[in-house]
Write a protein that holds these residues in place. Structure first.
Motif, PDB file in Angstrom:
ATOM      1  N   PRO A 169      67.185  59.904 -18.330  1.00  0.00           N
ATOM      2  CA  PRO A 169      65.840  59.328 -18.277  1.00  0.00           C
ATOM      3  C   PRO A 169      65.135  59.627 -16.946  1.00  0.00           C
ATOM      4  N   VAL A 170      63.859  59.931 -17.024  1.00  0.00           N
ATOM      5  CA  VAL A 170      63.002  59.941 -15.840  1.00  0.00           C
ATOM      6  C   VAL A 170      61.999  58.793 -15.924  1.00  0.00           C
ATOM      7  N   GLU A 171      61.871  58.223 -17.135  1.00  0.00           N
ATOM      8  CA  GLU A 171      61.098  57.002 -17.328  1.00  0.00           C
ATOM      9  C   GLU A 171      62.024  55.970 -17.978  1.00  0.00           C
ATOM     10  N   ASN A 172      61.594  55.332 -19.062  1.00  0.00           N
ATOM     11  CA  ASN A 172      62.429  54.319 -19.725  1.00  0.00           C
ATOM     12  C   ASN A 172      63.019  54.811 -21.038  1.00  0.00           C
ATOM     13  N   CYS A 173      63.123  56.143 -21.179  1.00  0.00           N
ATOM     14  CA  CYS A 173      63.739  56.731 -22.362  1.00  0.00           C
ATOM     15  C   CYS A 173      64.502  57.973 -21.941  1.00  0.00           C
ATOM     16  N   MET A 174      65.394  58.417 -22.810  1.00  0.00           N
ATOM     17  CA  MET A 174      66.072  59.684 -22.567  1.00  0.00           C
ATOM     18  C   MET A 174      65.040  60.811 -22.566  1.00  0.00           C
ATOM     19  N   SER A 175      65.306  61.848 -21.812  1.00  0.00           N
ATOM     20  CA  SER A 175      64.458  63.037 -21.838  1.00  0.00           C
ATOM     21  C   SER A 175      64.845  63.891 -23.034  1.00  0.00           C
ATOM     22  N   VAL A 176      63.881  64.171 -23.907  1.00  0.00           N
ATOM     23  CA  VAL A 176      64.131  64.963 -25.109  1.00  0.00           C
ATOM     24  C   VAL A 176      63.067  66.043 -25.201  1.00  0.00           C
ATOM     25  N   ILE A 177      63.489  67.298 -25.226  1.00  0.00           N
ATOM     26  CA  ILE A 177      62.544  68.395 -25.448  1.00  0.00           C
ATOM     27  C   ILE A 177      62.903  69.093 -26.754  1.00  0.00           C
ATOM     28  N   ILE A 178      61.854  69.551 -27.458  1.00  0.00           N
ATOM     29  CA  ILE A 178      62.002  70.114 -28.802  1.00  0.00           C
ATOM     30  C   ILE A 178      61.286  71.455 -28.865  1.00  0.00           C
ATOM     31  N   THR A 179      61.883  72.405 -29.589  1.00  0.00           N
ATOM     32  CA  THR A 179      61.182  73.638 -29.936  1.00  0.00           C
ATOM     33  C   THR A 179      61.035  73.718 -31.446  1.00  0.00           C
ATOM     34  N   ARG A 180      59.885  74.219 -31.893  1.00  0.00           N
ATOM     35  CA  ARG A 180      59.637  74.428 -33.324  1.00  0.00           C
ATOM     36  C   ARG A 180      59.337  75.905 -33.616  1.00  0.00           C
ATOM     37  N   ASP A 181      59.508  76.768 -32.623  1.00  0.00           N
ATOM     38  CA  ASP A 181      59.149  78.179 -32.809  1.00  0.00           C
ATOM     39  C   ASP A 181      60.259  79.114 -32.328  1.00  0.00           C
ATOM     40  N   GLY A 182      61.505  78.705 -32.548  1.00  0.00           N
ATOM     41  CA  GLY A 182      62.615  79.575 -32.188  1.00  0.00           C
ATOM     42  C   GLY A 182      62.915  79.635 -30.712  1.00  0.00           C
ATOM     43  N   GLY A 183      62.434  78.651 -29.967  1.00  0.00           N
ATOM     44  CA  GLY A 183      62.735  78.593 -28.539  1.00  0.00           C
ATOM     45  C   GLY A 183      61.734  79.268 -27.642  1.00  0.00           C
ATOM     46  N   ASN A 184      60.634  79.757 -28.207  1.00  0.00           N
ATOM     47  CA  ASN A 184      59.608  80.400 -27.366  1.00  0.00           C
ATOM     48  C   ASN A 184      58.846  79.390 -26.521  1.00  0.00           C
ATOM     49  N   SER A 185      58.693  78.175 -27.053  1.00  0.00           N
ATOM     50  CA  SER A 185      58.025  77.114 -26.296  1.00  0.00           C
ATOM     51  C   SER A 185      58.725  75.791 -26.590  1.00  0.00           C
ATOM     52  N   TRP A 186      58.688  74.860 -25.632  1.00  0.00           N
ATOM     53  CA  TRP A 186      59.353  73.563 -25.738  1.00  0.00           C
ATOM     54  C   TRP A 186      58.398  72.468 -25.306  1.00  0.00           C
ATOM     55  N   GLN A 187      58.435  71.341 -26.003  1.00  0.00           N
ATOM     56  CA  GLN A 187      57.586  70.203 -25.669  1.00  0.00           C
ATOM     57  C   GLN A 187      58.453  68.963 -25.468  1.00  0.00           C
ATOM     58  N   LYS A 188      58.072  68.163 -24.479  1.00  0.00           N
ATOM     59  CA  LYS A 188      58.811  66.936 -24.212  1.00  0.00           C
ATOM     60  C   LYS A 188      58.247  65.798 -25.061  1.00  0.00           C
ATOM     61  N   ILE A 189      59.155  65.044 -25.710  1.00  0.00           N
ATOM     62  CA  ILE A 189      58.744  63.934 -26.564  1.00  0.00           C
ATOM     63  C   ILE A 189      58.370  62.734 -25.701  1.00  0.00           C
ATOM     64  N   SER A 190      57.278  62.072 -26.052  1.00  0.00           N
ATOM     65  CA  SER A 190      56.811  60.887 -25.331  1.00  0.00           C
ATOM     66  C   SER A 190      57.780  59.727 -25.507  1.00  0.00           C
ATOM     67  N   CYS A 191      57.898  58.909 -24.469  1.00  0.00           N
ATOM     68  CA  CYS A 191      58.733  57.703 -24.555  1.00  0.00           C
ATOM     69  C   CYS A 191      58.214  56.721 -25.607  1.00  0.00           C
ATOM     70  N   GLU A 192      56.956  56.846 -26.017  1.00  0.00           N
ATOM     71  CA  GLU A 192      56.431  55.992 -27.076  1.00  0.00           C
ATOM     72  C   GLU A 192      57.136  56.250 -28.411  1.00  0.00           C
ATOM     73  N   THR A 193      57.706  57.445 -28.569  1.00  0.00           N
ATOM     74  CA  THR A 193      58.397  57.817 -29.799  1.00  0.00           C
ATOM     75  C   THR A 193      59.885  57.515 -29.741  1.00  0.00           C
ATOM     76  N   LEU A 194      60.447  57.425 -28.540  1.00  0.00           N
ATOM     77  CA  LEU A 194      61.899  57.329 -28.362  1.00  0.00           C
ATOM     78  C   LEU A 194      62.350  55.904 -28.084  1.00  0.00           C
ATOM     79  N   PRO A 195      63.616  55.578 -28.386  1.00  0.00           N
ATOM     80  CA  PRO A 195      64.140  54.249 -28.060  1.00  0.00           C
ATOM     81  C   PRO A 195      64.155  54.012 -26.549  1.00  0.00           C
ATOM     82  N   ARG A 196      63.910  52.789 -26.164  1.00  0.00           N
ATOM     83  CA  ARG A 196      63.966  52.412 -24.755  1.00  0.00           C
ATOM     84  C   ARG A 196      65.434  52.338 -24.313  1.00  0.00           C
TER      85      ARG A 196
END
Length: 347
Positions: free
Chosen positions: A145-172
């Protein structure tokens, strides 16, 4: 008709519960790569080839007796890698601390073709632990965590780009709850599911059934409360049956509350072989083709095996490893301090 249905249901129950015990009596360990490295992330391609990512900026492909190696720098600094994942067209490696840098290495089946930086994250608390792909398009990496959730990054294009999921979506998460970058195995993937194991202040399992779009979190009975206690590794046989393993890195012989199984997709967990060997292990894997009965766990204290779904264990070797990945039901690669070895399991 009612008696027939009862009989069929009973027959199904018996067939599901009476799975054959797996017999393994020894393991043959053959080093395939030796270097002054700490190697915690490996990705086998077949019986003779395995990718690895290590400290000191070292990434490589061991092809039989031939190591193909590269040093990766970020500016003037050598990065430390503990995460690796592969698709049919590329291999991905991710460094652990600030800055976290994720590289895509093009691969034509024989040689690396190019390397490009596809994600960078800077910050005092940035620390990534592991990475997996659901398929050639969708992938996930997990960090502390860098905030109040685990850090989670996701790719949907075979790894060419990655986006970090907001803590609003993840468990605290709790203060002091994080993950262990011990073996690139605190993520398990099956179908569209992913399970993420945590440790430290709390030992829990995060779960997504839709490739990271929505999440829930479940408690576990694994030892917790200290910096180095918790779940170090997780593996799933299917969408229902899974295993978690860990313990206390500062007391590796301690064997209470360090291994558990689930039969309902991670919602609840039951301790196995509690108070019995083995103690701390950093990686656990189901042996392919054994219906969840064959399990191997490795760690710095050695290699342990269960042939009955985790009910009982025996030590196959005192040689220590950090990580293990199976190629088939008798062969795996394992990595540790200064080496990668091929493991052949024998009845």
């Amino acid at each position: 008709m009612r008696l027939l249905l009862v009989f069929l249901a009973l027959l199904g129950f018996i067939s599901c519960t009476n799975k054959s015990k797996v017999e393994i009596n020894s393991v043959e360990i053959t080093p395939v790569f030796i270097d002054s490295l700490s190697i915690r992330a490996i990705e086998p391609l077949d019986e003779n080839r395995v990718w690895f990512a290590a400290d000191k900026g070292k990434v490589g492909l061991i092809d039989g007796d031939t190591p193909k190696l590269a040093n990766i720098k970020y500016g003037d600094s050598l990065l430390h890698f503990r995460s690796i994942a592969a698709t049919n067209e590329a291999v991905f490696v991710l460094s652990i601390s600030n800055p976290a840098v994720l590289y895509k290495i093009g691969f034509n089946g024989t040689e690396a073709t190019n390397i490009e930086e596809v994600y960078t994250e800077k910050g005092e608390r940035v620390f990534y632990d592991s990475m997996k792909f659901w398929n050639d398009t969708d992938g996930i990496a997990i960090g502390d965590p860098v905030e109040n959730c685990m850090s989670v990054i996701i790719t949907r294009d075979g790894g060419n780009s990655w986006q970090k999921i907001s803590c609003e979506t993840l468990p605290r998460v709790e203060n002091g709850e994080a993950a262990f970058a011990a073996s690139n195995s605190n993520i398990a993937i099956f179908g569209d599911h992913a399970w993420v194991a945590t440790g430290g202040k709390k030992s829990r399992v995060m779960h997504t059934a839709d490739k990271g779009k929505t999440w829930e979190i479940f408690n576990t009975p694994i030892v917790q409360g200290r910096t180095m206690t918790g779940i170090y590794s997780i593996d799933f046989l299917d969408e229902k049956n899974g295993i978690i393993f860990g313990g206390n890195w500062e007391d590796k012989a301690f064997n209470e509350g360090n291994k558990a199984i689930t039969k309902n997709g991670g919602k609840t967990w039951k301790l196995i072989a509690n108070g019995k060997e083995p103690g701390y292990r950093s990686a656990v894997k189901y042996i392919p083709g054994t219906e969840g009965q064959g399990i191997v766990a490795v760690g710095s204290p050695g290699i342990s095996f269960s042939g009955n779904g985790g009910k009982s264990w025996k030590q196959l070797s005192k040689e220590g490893f950090f990580a293990i990945e199976f190629v088939n039901d008798t062969l795996a690669f394992a990595s540790g301090n200064n080496r990668i070895s091929k493991l052949i399991f024998k009845k």
